[in-house]
Write an enzyme that holds these catalytic residues in place. Structure first.
Site, PDB file in Angstrom:
ATOM      1  N   HIS A 151      24.025 -17.491 -13.342  1.00  0.00           N
ATOM      2  CA  HIS A 151      23.480 -17.628 -11.991  1.00  0.00           C
ATOM      3  C   HIS A 151      21.998 -17.264 -12.046  1.00  0.00           C
ATOM      4  O   HIS A 151      21.613 -16.257 -12.640  1.00  0.00           O
ATOM      5  CB  HIS A 151      24.235 -16.699 -11.038  1.00  0.00           C
ATOM      6  CG  HIS A 151      23.554 -16.573  -9.714  1.00  0.00           C
ATOM      7  ND1 HIS A 151      23.071 -17.666  -9.025  1.00  0.00           N
ATOM      8  CD2 HIS A 151      23.238 -15.473  -8.959  1.00  0.00           C
ATOM      9  CE1 HIS A 151      22.504 -17.250  -7.912  1.00  0.00           C
ATOM     10  NE2 HIS A 151      22.576 -15.938  -7.849  1.00  0.00           N
ATOM     11  N   CYS A 160      27.091 -15.893  -4.484  1.00  0.00           N
ATOM     12  CA  CYS A 160      26.484 -16.676  -5.573  1.00  0.00           C
ATOM     13  C   CYS A 160      27.485 -16.980  -6.678  1.00  0.00           C
ATOM     14  O   CYS A 160      27.190 -17.763  -7.581  1.00  0.00           O
ATOM     15  CB  CYS A 160      25.283 -15.932  -6.134  1.00  0.00           C
ATOM     16  SG  CYS A 160      24.063 -15.538  -4.880  1.00  0.00           S
ATOM     17  N   ASN A 183      16.395 -18.620  -6.507  1.00  0.00           N
ATOM     18  CA  ASN A 183      17.840 -18.354  -6.409  1.00  0.00           C
ATOM     19  C   ASN A 183      18.437 -19.276  -5.338  1.00  0.00           C
ATOM     20  O   ASN A 183      18.178 -19.103  -4.154  1.00  0.00           O
ATOM     21  CB  ASN A 183      18.050 -16.880  -6.040  1.00  0.00           C
ATOM     22  CG  ASN A 183      19.522 -16.513  -5.875  1.00  0.00           C
ATOM     23  OD1 ASN A 183      20.392 -17.383  -5.860  1.00  0.00           O
ATOM     24  ND2 ASN A 183      19.791 -15.229  -5.749  1.00  0.00           N
TER      25      ASN A 183
HETATM   26  N1  COA Z   1       5.255  -8.841  -3.774  1.00  0.00           N
HETATM   27  C1  COA Z   1       4.506  -7.795  -4.097  1.00  0.00           C
HETATM   28  N2  COA Z   1       5.012  -6.533  -4.152  1.00  0.00           N
HETATM   29  C2  COA Z   1       6.299  -6.362  -3.859  1.00  0.00           C
HETATM   30  C3  COA Z   1       7.128  -7.440  -3.500  1.00  0.00           C
HETATM   31  C4  COA Z   1       6.550  -8.709  -3.455  1.00  0.00           C
HETATM   32  N3  COA Z   1       7.271  -9.820  -3.140  1.00  0.00           N
HETATM   33  N4  COA Z   1       8.379  -6.953  -3.255  1.00  0.00           N
HETATM   34  C5  COA Z   1       8.335  -5.628  -3.472  1.00  0.00           C
HETATM   35  N5  COA Z   1       7.074  -5.275  -3.834  1.00  0.00           N
HETATM   36  C6  COA Z   1       6.576  -3.944  -4.145  1.00  0.00           C
HETATM   37  C7  COA Z   1       7.322  -2.860  -3.405  1.00  0.00           C
HETATM   38  O1  COA Z   1       6.799  -2.672  -2.114  1.00  0.00           O
HETATM   39  C8  COA Z   1       7.084  -1.678  -4.306  1.00  0.00           C
HETATM   40  O2  COA Z   1       5.780  -1.177  -4.074  1.00  0.00           O
HETATM   41  P1  COA Z   1       5.480   0.396  -4.091  1.00  0.00           P
HETATM   42  O3  COA Z   1       5.836   0.842  -5.488  1.00  0.00           O
HETATM   43  O4  COA Z   1       4.047   0.485  -3.762  1.00  0.00           O
HETATM   44  O5  COA Z   1       6.408   0.981  -3.058  1.00  0.00           O
HETATM   45  C9  COA Z   1       7.082  -2.283  -5.708  1.00  0.00           C
HETATM   46  O6  COA Z   1       6.829  -3.688  -5.520  1.00  0.00           O
HETATM   47  C10 COA Z   1       8.395  -2.120  -6.423  1.00  0.00           C
HETATM   48  O7  COA Z   1       9.451  -2.503  -5.551  1.00  0.00           O
HETATM   49  P2  COA Z   1      10.926  -2.473  -6.006  1.00  0.00           P
HETATM   50  O8  COA Z   1      11.801  -2.911  -4.870  1.00  0.00           O
HETATM   51  O9  COA Z   1      11.212  -1.152  -6.648  1.00  0.00           O
HETATM   52  O10 COA Z   1      10.892  -3.608  -7.128  1.00  0.00           O
HETATM   53  P3  COA Z   1      11.916  -3.912  -8.244  1.00  0.00           P
HETATM   54  O11 COA Z   1      11.239  -3.811  -9.544  1.00  0.00           O
HETATM   55  O12 COA Z   1      13.202  -3.158  -8.029  1.00  0.00           O
HETATM   56  O13 COA Z   1      12.235  -5.457  -7.997  1.00  0.00           O
HETATM   57  C11 COA Z   1      13.731  -7.017  -6.955  1.00  0.00           C
HETATM   58  C12 COA Z   1      12.742  -5.909  -6.736  1.00  0.00           C
HETATM   59  C13 COA Z   1      14.216  -7.505  -5.604  1.00  0.00           C
HETATM   60  C14 COA Z   1      13.035  -8.168  -7.665  1.00  0.00           C
HETATM   61  C15 COA Z   1      14.914  -6.499  -7.821  1.00  0.00           C
HETATM   62  O14 COA Z   1      15.419  -5.307  -7.251  1.00  0.00           O
HETATM   63  C16 COA Z   1      16.032  -7.488  -7.912  1.00  0.00           C
HETATM   64  O15 COA Z   1      15.883  -8.545  -8.509  1.00  0.00           O
HETATM   65  N6  COA Z   1      17.217  -7.176  -7.366  1.00  0.00           N
HETATM   66  C17 COA Z   1      18.332  -8.108  -7.374  1.00  0.00           C
HETATM   67  C18 COA Z   1      18.129  -9.118  -6.280  1.00  0.00           C
HETATM   68  C19 COA Z   1      19.052 -10.285  -6.399  1.00  0.00           C
HETATM   69  O16 COA Z   1      19.197 -10.840  -7.467  1.00  0.00           O
HETATM   70  N7  COA Z   1      19.666 -10.699  -5.287  1.00  0.00           N
HETATM   71  C20 COA Z   1      20.517 -11.817  -5.224  1.00  0.00           C
HETATM   72  C21 COA Z   1      21.769 -11.582  -5.984  1.00  0.00           C
HETATM   73  S1  COA Z   1      22.794 -12.961  -6.003  1.00  0.00           S
END
Ligand code: COA
Length: 342
Positions: free
Chosen positions: A269, A122, A299
């Site tokens: 980004h 990215c 994204n």
């Molecule tokens: N819809 C509903 N629930 C979801 C979900 C979705 N799309 N995705 C995950 N969950 C749930 C999980 O299962 C988890 O449930 P649980 O607590 O019952 O186990 C809960 O939400 C929390 O999940 P978690 O992975 O801890 O969420 P988070 O707050 O860390 O957010 C991201 C997840 C992916 C949004 C975050 O980690 C992120 O933005 N990371 C960077 C990703 C990125 O930018 N990538 C590209 C870089 S260029």
């Protein structure tokens, strides 16, 4: 000598997919996606559209802005003035060869342009801008570069991972970078005046397309159960990204010897609004300083910054002389930023 962005363009597929549309396919909902990412929709290309198709459209839009003339002959003439095409993407038309930049070179009729792709996740557009400026600067014979970020991420989405499949969209953005006689230093300086590029390859496995490369190629007669997809360790990427954004902004400000008040807009980004907000909070930068359009496009990886620049540029959100900061992070892991005097 300065390296100025003289025109911008973008292309986004018409098929708009809302969070509710995603919820019909995956166990998710609008409230979770919005509250965790700021994403409201994304645009997905149809099956016949590849990376180069969107890139070509974004490039044409930029060339039309450059000449102010949308006739086919004017476009052909403008393409002949290009010395370099640099295309950043993680979802190129072909695996390794040929480069997608070469396909654009041919379809534009940019016969005088060298062409190559850049893989920097990215952060690809930020790397691409610095690369293009370097290539223009080193050779007096080169004047103009087309720099594109283009992605069809819908083709590498892991639909079995609801944490990542809701994050990505397709799109393309392009700029024309021109070597001009304007100063690159002093009060009247213009164009790309500074870049920071960095990488931390120890995090390579946090964003990775495992199959199909020379590490794990497809084998003859193998039945592929799941198509190649982007595997993501969301937590690790989130932590890396917040630090990368905050550190890169700080490093650019320090290197320039300026405060945040001198920056007209930060174009980050567009991966997750929460990443940007967390970094901004850490540095005491108000949310309004950051330009965000993630709600509409999600994204789009290497395309997100040039799409944002084009939207800002066309809406009058950037004035000549404004100091614009781009900040990126992503697969590699990579990070970086540019300072551009618009
Ligand atoms: N819809 C509903 N629930 C979801 C979900 C979705 N799309 N995705 C995950 N969950 C749930 C999980 O299962 C988890 O449930 P649980 O607590 O019952 O186990 C809960 O939400 C929390 O999940 P978690 O992975 O801890 O969420 P988070 O707050 O860390 O957010 C991201 C997840 C992916 C949004 C975050 O980690 C992120 O933005 N990371 C960077 C990703 C990125 O930018 N990538 C590209 C870089 S260029």
């Amino acid at each position: 000598m300065a390296f100025e962005i003289i025109a911008t363009g973008k292309a986004v597929p018409p098929h708009r997919v809302t969070n509710d549309d995603m919820a019909a396919k995956v166990d998710t909902n609008d409230e979770w996606i919005r509250s965790h990412t700021g994403i409201g929709a994304r645009h997905f290309a149809d099956a016949d559209t590849a990376c180069s198709d969107l890139a070509l459209e974004a490039a044409k839009q930029a060339l039309i802005m450059m000449t102010g003339d949308d006739r086919e002959e004017a476009l052909k003439e403008a393409a002949l003035s290009l010395d370099m095409i640099v295309l950043a993407s993680a979802t190129t038309d072909y695996y390794g060869c040929p480069s997608t930049a070469c396909l654009i070179q041919d379809r534009l009729g940019a016969k005088n342009a060298a062409a190559m792709d850049i893989t920097a996740g990215c952060t690809g557009f930020i790397y691409g801008l610095e690369t293009a400026a370097g290539l223009l600067g080193i050779n007096p014979g080169r004047k103009r570069a087309l720099v594109i970020g283009s992605e069809i991420l819908s083709r590498v989405i892991d639909w079995s991972d609801r944490g990542s499949c809701v994050l990505f969209g397709d799109g393309s953005g392009a700029v024309i970078l021109e070597k001009t006689d304007a100063p690159s230093q002093g009060p009247d300086r213009r164009g790309l005046v500074r870049s920071i590029l960095g990488a931390d390859g120890s995090g390579a496995q946090h964003l990775v397309i495992h199959r199909g490369g020379s590490r794990d190629p497809y084998k003859t007669d193998e039945v592929v159960a799941v198509s190649p997809h982007l595997a993501m360790n969301g937590r690790a990427v989130y932590t890396f990204a917040v630090k990368a954004v905050a550190d890169t902004i700080t490093a650019l400000l320090e290197a320039e010897g300026i405060g945040i008040d001198s920056v007209a807009r930060i174009v980050p980004h567009q991966a997750n609004a929460r990443i940007v907000q967390a970094a901004g909070k850490r540095l005491g930068i108000p949310d309004e300083k950051f330009f965000l359009n993630i709600e509409e496009y999600a994204n789009t990886s290497a395309a997100s910054i040039p799409i944002a620049l084009d939207e800002l540029n066309r809406s009058g959100g950037l004035k000549k002389g404004d100091l614009v900061m781009t900040i990126g992070f992503g697969g590699g892991l990579t990070y970086g930023g540019n300072i551009i005097i618009w």
